[in-house]
Write a protein that holds these residues in place. Structure first.
Motif, PDB file in Angstrom:
ATOM      1  N   ALA A 118       0.835  -1.205   0.000  1.00  0.00           N
ATOM      2  CA  ALA A 118       0.000   0.000   0.000  1.00  0.00           C
ATOM      3  C   ALA A 118       0.864   1.248   0.000  1.00  0.00           C
ATOM      4  CB  ALA A 118      -0.931  -0.004   1.213  1.00  0.00           C
ATOM      5  N   GLY A 119       1.978   1.199   0.731  1.00  0.00           N
ATOM      6  CA  GLY A 119       2.891   2.329   0.791  1.00  0.00           C
ATOM      7  C   GLY A 119       3.516   2.658  -0.554  1.00  0.00           C
ATOM      8  N   TYR A 120       3.886   1.621  -1.303  1.00  0.00           N
ATOM      9  CA  TYR A 120       4.467   1.850  -2.642  1.00  0.00           C
ATOM     10  C   TYR A 120       3.430   2.475  -3.592  1.00  0.00           C
ATOM     11  CZ  TYR A 120       8.585  -0.891  -1.328  1.00  0.00           C
ATOM     12  OH  TYR A 120       9.738  -1.343  -0.722  1.00  0.00           O
ATOM     13  N   ILE A 121       2.184   2.033  -3.463  1.00  0.00           N
ATOM     14  CA  ILE A 121       1.122   2.593  -4.311  1.00  0.00           C
ATOM     15  C   ILE A 121       0.894   4.065  -3.978  1.00  0.00           C
ATOM     16  CG2 ILE A 121      -1.348   2.485  -4.866  1.00  0.00           C
ATOM     17  CD1 ILE A 121      -1.150  -0.570  -4.351  1.00  0.00           C
ATOM     18  N   VAL A 122       0.810   4.368  -2.687  1.00  0.00           N
ATOM     19  CA  VAL A 122       0.612   5.747  -2.252  1.00  0.00           C
ATOM     20  C   VAL A 122       1.795   6.622  -2.692  1.00  0.00           C
ATOM     21  CG1 VAL A 122       0.468   7.263  -0.225  1.00  0.00           C
ATOM     22  CG2 VAL A 122      -0.897   5.162  -0.322  1.00  0.00           C
ATOM     23  N   TYR A 123       2.995   6.071  -2.571  1.00  0.00           N
ATOM     24  CA  TYR A 123       4.184   6.832  -2.971  1.00  0.00           C
ATOM     25  C   TYR A 123       4.158   7.154  -4.467  1.00  0.00           C
ATOM     26  CZ  TYR A 123       9.022   8.410  -3.011  1.00  0.00           C
ATOM     27  OH  TYR A 123      10.155   9.184  -3.145  1.00  0.00           O
ATOM     28  N   PHE A 124       3.685   6.206  -5.265  1.00  0.00           N
ATOM     29  CA  PHE A 124       3.590   6.430  -6.709  1.00  0.00           C
ATOM     30  C   PHE A 124       2.628   7.587  -7.016  1.00  0.00           C
ATOM     31  CE2 PHE A 124       1.421   5.317 -10.787  1.00  0.00           C
ATOM     32  CZ  PHE A 124       2.496   5.589 -11.627  1.00  0.00           C
ATOM     33  N   ILE A 125       1.489   7.595  -6.326  1.00  0.00           N
ATOM     34  CA  ILE A 125       0.517   8.676  -6.516  1.00  0.00           C
ATOM     35  C   ILE A 125       1.117  10.012  -6.097  1.00  0.00           C
ATOM     36  CG2 ILE A 125      -1.719   9.588  -5.750  1.00  0.00           C
ATOM     37  CD1 ILE A 125      -2.596   6.625  -5.415  1.00  0.00           C
ATOM     38  N   LEU A 126       1.819  10.018  -4.965  1.00  0.00           N
ATOM     39  CA  LEU A 126       2.440  11.256  -4.480  1.00  0.00           C
ATOM     40  C   LEU A 126       3.589  11.704  -5.382  1.00  0.00           C
ATOM     41  CD1 LEU A 126       2.473  10.628  -0.616  1.00  0.00           C
ATOM     42  CD2 LEU A 126       1.006  12.188  -1.905  1.00  0.00           C
ATOM     43  N   ALA A 127       4.255  10.750  -6.025  1.00  0.00           N
ATOM     44  CA  ALA A 127       5.318  11.092  -6.970  1.00  0.00           C
ATOM     45  C   ALA A 127       4.755  11.851  -8.158  1.00  0.00           C
ATOM     46  CB  ALA A 127       6.043   9.834  -7.437  1.00  0.00           C
ATOM     47  N   ILE A 128       3.621  11.385  -8.666  1.00  0.00           N
ATOM     48  CA  ILE A 128       2.962  12.084  -9.772  1.00  0.00           C
ATOM     49  C   ILE A 128       2.536  13.482  -9.327  1.00  0.00           C
ATOM     50  CG2 ILE A 128       0.955  12.082 -11.301  1.00  0.00           C
ATOM     51  CD1 ILE A 128       1.031   9.022 -11.181  1.00  0.00           C
ATOM     52  N   TYR A 129       1.939  13.535  -8.147  1.00  0.00           N
ATOM     53  CA  TYR A 129       1.482  14.815  -7.600  1.00  0.00           C
ATOM     54  C   TYR A 129       2.649  15.777  -7.379  1.00  0.00           C
ATOM     55  CZ  TYR A 129      -0.307  18.191  -4.251  1.00  0.00           C
ATOM     56  OH  TYR A 129      -0.623  19.359  -3.610  1.00  0.00           O
ATOM     57  N   GLY A 130       3.734  15.253  -6.777  1.00  0.00           N
ATOM     58  CA  GLY A 130       4.882  16.098  -6.468  1.00  0.00           C
ATOM     59  C   GLY A 130       5.575  16.636  -7.698  1.00  0.00           C
ATOM     60  N   ALA A 131       5.564  15.865  -8.783  1.00  0.00           N
ATOM     61  CA  ALA A 131       6.218  16.314 -10.012  1.00  0.00           C
ATOM     62  C   ALA A 131       5.357  17.294 -10.798  1.00  0.00           C
ATOM     63  CB  ALA A 131       6.540  15.106 -10.896  1.00  0.00           C
ATOM     64  N   SER A 132       4.085  17.411 -10.426  1.00  0.00           N
ATOM     65  CA  SER A 132       3.192  18.312 -11.161  1.00  0.00           C
ATOM     66  C   SER A 132       2.777  19.497 -10.309  1.00  0.00           C
ATOM     67  CB  SER A 132       1.967  17.538 -11.661  1.00  0.00           C
ATOM     68  OG  SER A 132       1.320  16.872 -10.583  1.00  0.00           O
ATOM     69  N   ILE A 133       1.862  19.287  -9.377  1.00  0.00           N
ATOM     70  CA  ILE A 133       1.318  20.381  -8.577  1.00  0.00           C
ATOM     71  C   ILE A 133       2.304  20.808  -7.500  1.00  0.00           C
ATOM     72  CG2 ILE A 133      -0.600  21.069  -7.091  1.00  0.00           C
ATOM     73  CD1 ILE A 133      -2.221  18.881  -8.595  1.00  0.00           C
ATOM     74  N   GLN A 134       2.946  19.868  -6.839  1.00  0.00           N
ATOM     75  CA  GLN A 134       4.054  20.058  -5.908  1.00  0.00           C
ATOM     76  C   GLN A 134       3.661  20.578  -4.531  1.00  0.00           C
ATOM     77  OE1 GLN A 134       7.696  21.516  -7.565  1.00  0.00           O
ATOM     78  NE2 GLN A 134       8.525  22.170  -5.619  1.00  0.00           N
ATOM     79  N   ILE A 135       2.759  21.563  -4.440  1.00  0.00           N
ATOM     80  CA  ILE A 135       2.458  22.188  -3.155  1.00  0.00           C
ATOM     81  C   ILE A 135       1.960  21.154  -2.146  1.00  0.00           C
ATOM     82  CG2 ILE A 135       0.897  23.783  -1.973  1.00  0.00           C
ATOM     83  CD1 ILE A 135       1.064  25.601  -4.355  1.00  0.00           C
ATOM     84  N   GLY A 136       2.649  21.079  -1.002  1.00  0.00           N
ATOM     85  CA  GLY A 136       2.270  20.151   0.048  1.00  0.00           C
ATOM     86  C   GLY A 136       2.788  18.738  -0.128  1.00  0.00           C
TER      87      GLY A 136
END
Length: 258
Positions: free
Chosen positions: A143-161
């Motif tokens: 579950a952690g790897y899946i969440v990290y993947f989603i946050l990686a996409i988010y961090g590379a695009s929107i980034q804030i938070g």
């Protein structure tokens, strides 16, 4: 005016971009969330939002390179998690960079603020999180790897938070202390930065006039921030982390509502 890498720089602007990189990376290397300082500062200086988010990746390259170096030397990286996170980070970075060219980030601000504030009671419900290392079961790791993947996409695009959310996710799902989480994430996040930066340069979103001073300042700030976190320890870093996410969450909510 000074000339560097073929660009003519205004001295005051160079110092301003350098200072933004230095301060935001120092802060980000301790608790995450460097973009909460650097993005508003660049917007205040008149930089378009998509250019600001993309160009900050150049500063992040310096920050994560030097902070990762310090964390590796201090033996804070948990490699059994860091290595699998690298390919996840690479793919997420590429997808996130593409998403930046398509998404309206303002629509997500309210949700982001609520999610960040939800971290605070969860942290206090489990006082050992971020302080004492635990060893989660396989299902929680997946579950952690899946969440990290989603946050990686988010961090590379929107980034804030993204910084605090990534640190919290690694502490929660992988059972690491806050400094271990920061160190382990820095290794993988360096690859997110590289993959998204290459893509954003290709799309023409990176402004090197702004990015070069940011890179230099962020490199120094990243090293100093990582050194401070290692020196102060997990309890001090966790306290600062909680303060940061409280301020960040309320700030995002305020800006979304008003």
């Amino acid at each position: 005016m000074i000339e560097l890498f073929g660009y003519e720089f205004d001295t005051i602007e160079v110092l301003a971009y350098f200072a933004i990189g230095l301060l935001s990376s120092f802060y980000g290397s301790i608790t995450g969330g460097a973009g909460m300082l650097s993005i508003p500062a660049l917007l205040f200086m008149g930089v378009p939002v998509e250019i600001a988010i993309a160009t900050i990746k150049l500063g992040d390259l310096g920050r994560f390179s030097l902070s990762t170096y310090k964390f590796v030397r201090s033996k804070k990286v948990v490699w059994k998690y860091a290595i699998p996170l690298i390919p996840i980070a690479l793919i997420g970075g590429l997808l996130g960079a593409k998403l930046l060219t398509l998404i309206n980030r303002e629509q997500l601000s309210l949700i982001i603020g609520i999610v960040i504030l939800m971290m605070v009671p969860l942290i206090f419900l489990n006082r050992q999180i971020g302080i004492k290392q635990s060893f989660p079961k396989k299902k929680k790791l997946i579950a952690g790897y899946i969440v990290y993947f989603i946050l990686a996409i988010y961090g590379a695009s929107i980034q804030i938070g993204s910084g605090p959310m990534v640190l919290y996710a690694i502490m929660w799902f992988f059972g690491l202390t806050i400094i271990q989480a920061n160190a382990t994430s820095s290794v993988a996040w360096l690859f997110i930065t590289i993959s998204s930066l290459v893509s954003l340069i290709f799309y023409g979103y990176v402004d090197f006039y702004i990015g070069i001073p940011l890179l230099i300042g962020s490199s120094l700030g990243g090293y100093l921030g990582a050194s401070t976190a290692v020196k102060k320890g997990d309890k001090w870093t966790k306290k600062v982390f909680v303060i940061v996410i409280l301020i960040m969450g309320f700030k995002i909510l305020y800006e979304s509502i008003f």
